[in-house]
Design an enzyme around this catalytic site. Sequence first.
Site, short mmCIF file in Angstrom:
data_model
loop_
_atom_site.label_atom_id
_atom_site.label_comp_id
_atom_site.label_asym_id
_atom_site.label_seq_id
_atom_site.Cartn_x
_atom_site.Cartn_y
_atom_site.Cartn_z
N ARG A 183 0.78 -0.90 -0.32
CA ARG A 183 0.15 0.00 -0.08
C ARG A 183 0.64 1.49 -0.05
NH1 ARG A 183 -1.46 -3.36 4.02
NH2 ARG A 183 -4.25 -4.47 3.07
N HIS A 206 -3.44 -9.04 3.18
CA HIS A 206 -4.92 -9.47 3.57
C HIS A 206 -5.13 -10.39 4.84
CE1 HIS A 206 -6.65 -8.46 -0.89
NE2 HIS A 206 -6.22 -7.09 0.25
N LYS A 224 -2.00 -2.68 7.99
CA LYS A 224 -2.60 -1.25 9.15
C LYS A 224 -2.72 -3.10 10.53
CE LYS A 224 -5.75 -0.85 4.99
NZ LYS A 224 -7.76 -1.20 4.62
#
Length: 297
Positions: free
Chosen positions: A146, A266, A170
């Site tokens: 990202r 993910h 994240k």
Amino acid sequence: MEENILKFKDYLKYERNYSEYTIVNYIDDLKKFEDFLDRESLDYENIEYGDIRRYLMYLKKDLNEKNSSICRNLSAIRTFYNFLINKGYTKDNPFIYISGPKKEKRLPRYFEYNEMEEMFNVPNLKDPFGQRDRLILELLYASGMRVGELCNIKVKDINRSERKIIILGKGNKERIAYYGEYCEEILDLYLKDGYNKLNKKSIEYLLINNKGTRLTERGVRDILNRIIAKTSIDKNISPHMIRHTFATHLINEGCNILSVQKLLGHESIAATSIYTHVSENHLKEVYYKSFPRAKMR
């Protein structure tokens, strides 16, 4: 509510490590919610089910929001109320059982191989900023990271002998991103030349702006827009498209979806499943190569 929104913003940035882009969107969503509450003379601590349904109608009818935007708005508010509960500011989350409208099905947009090559050829490798810009492209495409993760890379996070980088994703979760020989060549050039010329303040971050400080996500977007403007590519682009491109090209070349999931960072395989689409041209190529009666011998 405004004071708690500011605290929530700090929470997303420093405790949850959300990207600048996500934080801006979440705060914008909360501002819309706050405007609705003011219009209806409602207290955010005493929201009822009927109020929420009216709010959803407000987003759809008054603001003409798409279903995907409404779902993100609900996610932002739900996360905000969970934050309030965890900090002891309120007791209940009235949005916890509220489901959003069905999202429009949309395949991720990505670049073709030739389009990536065209972008790679734009930066001037004799210039420090050109070296940096080419490295941005190479790192994003080589790893699928990202933009926020890219901007947070420190030189010490890079293991050059094994061509891998420790990424802080994240939720402050670490993962390993890999890069290949093309990226290695540009990284070596940048660290030997451009990095030393740009790093006037001796900061520890890899990517540096013209002020000698850490390059921001907005800065990366501006750089990519300038690169695209110098190509023949006619697409509305975003840096996230390169992440989509990384995943799509891996799938097209036969990489299994579980590996793609790990490489992208993910948590759920469901988030990766959008990349199981394969381009029409690739399907056609596979068909004619593989099906025994696709063409006459």
